[in-house]
Write a protein that holds these residues in place. Structure first.
Motif, PDB file in Angstrom:
ATOM      1  N   LEU A  41       0.828  -1.210   0.000  1.00 30.29           N
ATOM      2  CA  LEU A  41       0.000   0.000   0.000  1.00 30.29           C
ATOM      3  C   LEU A  41       0.863   1.261   0.000  1.00 30.29           C
ATOM      4  O   LEU A  41       0.504   2.269  -0.606  1.00 30.29           O
ATOM      5  N   LYS A  42       1.988   1.200   0.681  1.00 29.77           N
ATOM      6  CA  LYS A  42       2.921   2.343   0.670  1.00 29.77           C
ATOM      7  C   LYS A  42       3.405   2.604  -0.755  1.00 29.77           C
ATOM      8  O   LYS A  42       3.479   3.760  -1.201  1.00 29.77           O
ATOM      9  N   GLN A  43       3.730   1.537  -1.489  1.00 31.53           N
ATOM     10  CA  GLN A  43       4.183   1.694  -2.870  1.00 31.53           C
ATOM     11  C   GLN A  43       3.106   2.350  -3.741  1.00 31.53           C
ATOM     12  O   GLN A  43       3.418   3.056  -4.709  1.00 31.53           O
ATOM     13  N   LEU A  44       1.842   2.124  -3.377  1.00 28.74           N
ATOM     14  CA  LEU A  44       0.736   2.713  -4.133  1.00 28.74           C
ATOM     15  C   LEU A  44       0.472   4.158  -3.722  1.00 28.74           C
ATOM     16  O   LEU A  44      -0.373   4.828  -4.326  1.00 28.74           O
ATOM     17  N   GLY A  45       1.151   4.636  -2.668  1.00 27.07           N
ATOM     18  CA  GLY A  45       1.025   6.025  -2.258  1.00 27.07           C
ATOM     19  C   GLY A  45       0.039   6.297  -1.140  1.00 27.07           C
ATOM     20  O   GLY A  45      -0.142   7.454  -0.733  1.00 27.07           O
ATOM     21  N   TYR A  46      -0.592   5.248  -0.602  1.00 31.27           N
ATOM     22  CA  TYR A  46      -1.551   5.459   0.474  1.00 31.27           C
ATOM     23  C   TYR A  46      -0.844   5.722   1.801  1.00 31.27           C
ATOM     24  O   TYR A  46       0.256   5.217   2.050  1.00 31.27           O
ATOM     25  N   SER A  47      -1.490   6.505   2.678  1.00 28.03           N
ATOM     26  CA  SER A  47      -1.085   6.539   4.080  1.00 28.03           C
ATOM     27  C   SER A  47      -1.570   5.242   4.718  1.00 28.03           C
ATOM     28  O   SER A  47      -2.658   4.757   4.399  1.00 28.03           O
ATOM     29  N   VAL A  48      -0.775   4.703   5.643  1.00 23.30           N
ATOM     30  CA  VAL A  48      -1.103   3.406   6.225  1.00 23.30           C
ATOM     31  C   VAL A  48      -0.915   3.453   7.735  1.00 23.30           C
ATOM     32  O   VAL A  48       0.083   3.996   8.229  1.00 23.30           O
ATOM     33  N   LEU A  49      -1.870   2.882   8.446  1.00 23.14           N
ATOM     34  CA  LEU A  49      -1.765   2.733   9.900  1.00 23.14           C
ATOM     35  C   LEU A  49      -1.930   1.264  10.244  1.00 23.14           C
ATOM     36  O   LEU A  49      -2.944   0.648   9.904  1.00 23.14           O
ATOM     37  N   LEU A  50      -0.916   0.695  10.904  1.00 26.16           N
ATOM     38  CA  LEU A  50      -0.982  -0.673  11.424  1.00 26.16           C
ATOM     39  C   LEU A  50      -1.035  -0.581  12.946  1.00 26.16           C
ATOM     40  O   LEU A  50      -0.207   0.105  13.549  1.00 26.16           O
ATOM     41  N   ILE A  51      -1.987  -1.248  13.573  1.00 25.56           N
ATOM     42  CA  ILE A  51      -2.067  -1.219  15.030  1.00 25.56           C
ATOM     43  C   ILE A  51      -2.095  -2.631  15.597  1.00 25.56           C
ATOM     44  O   ILE A  51      -2.420  -3.599  14.899  1.00 25.56           O
ATOM     45  N   ASP A  52      -1.723  -2.715  16.878  1.00 25.13           N
ATOM     46  CA  ASP A  52      -1.982  -3.927  17.656  1.00 25.13           C
ATOM     47  C   ASP A  52      -3.351  -3.770  18.298  1.00 25.13           C
ATOM     48  O   ASP A  52      -3.595  -2.795  19.023  1.00 25.13           O
ATOM     49  N   LEU A  53      -4.257  -4.689  18.037  1.00 29.33           N
ATOM     50  CA  LEU A  53      -5.560  -4.648  18.693  1.00 29.33           C
ATOM     51  C   LEU A  53      -5.395  -4.857  20.198  1.00 29.33           C
ATOM     52  O   LEU A  53      -4.393  -5.448  20.640  1.00 29.33           O
ATOM     53  N   PRO A  54      -6.328  -4.379  21.020  1.00 30.88           N
ATOM     54  CA  PRO A  54      -6.210  -4.553  22.473  1.00 30.88           C
ATOM     55  C   PRO A  54      -5.987  -6.016  22.859  1.00 30.88           C
ATOM     56  O   PRO A  54      -6.564  -6.928  22.266  1.00 30.88           O
ATOM     57  N   ALA A  55      -5.122  -6.216  23.845  1.00 27.82           N
ATOM     58  CA  ALA A  55      -4.731  -7.546  24.348  1.00 27.82           C
ATOM     59  C   ALA A  55      -3.812  -8.287  23.375  1.00 27.82           C
ATOM     60  O   ALA A  55      -3.599  -9.491  23.512  1.00 27.82           O
ATOM     61  N   HIS A  56      -3.259  -7.564  22.409  1.00 25.90           N
ATOM     62  CA  HIS A  56      -2.322  -8.133  21.446  1.00 25.90           C
ATOM     63  C   HIS A  56      -1.110  -7.214  21.331  1.00 25.90           C
ATOM     64  O   HIS A  56      -1.233  -5.987  21.428  1.00 25.90           O
ATOM     65  N   GLY A  57       0.059  -7.804  21.083  1.00 27.95           N
ATOM     66  CA  GLY A  57       1.252  -6.998  20.852  1.00 27.95           C
ATOM     67  C   GLY A  57       1.522  -6.035  21.985  1.00 27.95           C
ATOM     68  O   GLY A  57       1.622  -6.441  23.150  1.00 27.95           O
ATOM     69  N   GLN A  58       1.615  -4.757  21.679  1.00 26.17           N
ATOM     70  CA  GLN A  58       1.921  -3.734  22.679  1.00 26.17           C
ATOM     71  C   GLN A  58       0.723  -2.860  23.015  1.00 26.17           C
ATOM     72  O   GLN A  58       0.882  -1.736  23.501  1.00 26.17           O
TER      73      GLN A  58
END
Length: 287
Positions: free
Chosen positions: A92-109
């Motif tokens: 998606l970055k290559q296509l020029g979009y802004s991107v937000l990746l998150i950890d859902l609650p109780a996952h990751g950080q």
């Protein structure tokens, strides 16, 4: 000891074992899966973000895009974290979009007391959509959600703010999801055992199975929807995915991914994914 007494004792023992086993499984299903994620890959060009939400602090990575392109929120599946969505983010970055990746609650950080199968996680989706609106005012926002991420999107209050929604491998309801997974492990006799797990929801999470039925919320989404599911997915069989499509309001699109089980649909066939999902996003996010 009379035979009837021995039978009754045996049945009682089986009941105790069944209840004890269901309690252990129930606890395991809702136990958080915290992980230290580390910095984003340099090639992603992302910055770490921490977003306040009604579910608690949400951690993620934000990639700024081109001014004439929209934004995409990426939501991982259960017991995973934002890194599951990295290949999609790079594309998606290559296509020029802004991107937000998150950890859902109780996952990751993103800390939380329990995994809640979309109920609490949906509040993090709301906060993430608001964050994207603040970072890129006036730009259209889309969401790509996988399994739990998809359910969390549909259960969120922010769907009418979205320009497009991609739902991958989403279960119609928690009771169906539990029954399908028990059937995979135990065969057809496993399906009737689902109530042994579902009765714990009010006690552990103050929720009922009726609160966790994404299929009931699809018609209220105020955005075009693409529903994608593998033709060989046993966790969410293709007939259930078709039922989701029927429940969604138009405009809508259905993609049955040939030969895919309950797997990462991007990794299964990147070229097909980029063609189908890319065309869907382009038609909705071009400014």
């Amino acid at each position: 000891m009379p035979r009837i007494t021995r039978i009754l004792i045996g049945l009682a023992a089986l009941l105790v074992v069944g209840v004890a086993g269901s309690l252990l499984i129930g606890q395991a299903l809702i136990t958080p899966v915290p992980r230290t994620i580390g910095p984003p890959p340099a090639s992603l060009g992302a910055r770490p973000v921490r977003i306040d939400s009604a579910a608690g602090p949400v951690s993620g990575w934000f990639v700024p895009g081109q001014a004439d392109k929209g934004s995409v929120l990426l939501l991982h599946g259960v017991r995973s974290d934002r890194r599951q969505m990295l290949p999609r983010a790079q594309w998606l970055k290559q296509l020029g979009y802004s991107v937000l990746l998150i950890d859902l609650p109780a996952h990751g950080q993103s800390p939380a007391a329990h995994i809640t199968f979309g109920a609490n996680e949906s509040k993090a989706v709301d906060a993430a959509v608001t964050f994207l609106g603040q970072q890129a005012p006036g730009r259209a926002v889309a969401v790509i959600g996988v399994s739990l991420g998809a359910a969390s999107t549909v259960l969120s209050a922010s769907t009418r703010q979205l320009a497009a929604v991609v739902l991958e491998s989403m279960y119609p309801s928690l009771d169906q999801a539990v029954a399908d997974r028990l059937a995979i492990r135990l065969g057809a006799p496993g399906r009737p055992l689902a109530p042994l797990l579902l009765w714990q929801l009010p006690l552990r999470l103050q929720l009922s199975a009726d609160d966790l039925r994404p299929i009931d919320h699809l018609a209220a989404i105020g955005a075009p929807v693409l529903i994608a599911s593998g033709s060989r997915d046993r966790h969410t069989p293709i007939d259930e995915a078709r039922a989701l499509y029927r429940a969604a309001a138009a405009p809508k699109q259905f993609w049955e991914v040939p030969g895919a089980a309950h797997v990462d649909l991007y990794a299964h066939d990147p070229a097909a994914y980029q063609r189908v999902v890319g065309a869907f996003l382009q038609s909705r996010l071009q400014q």
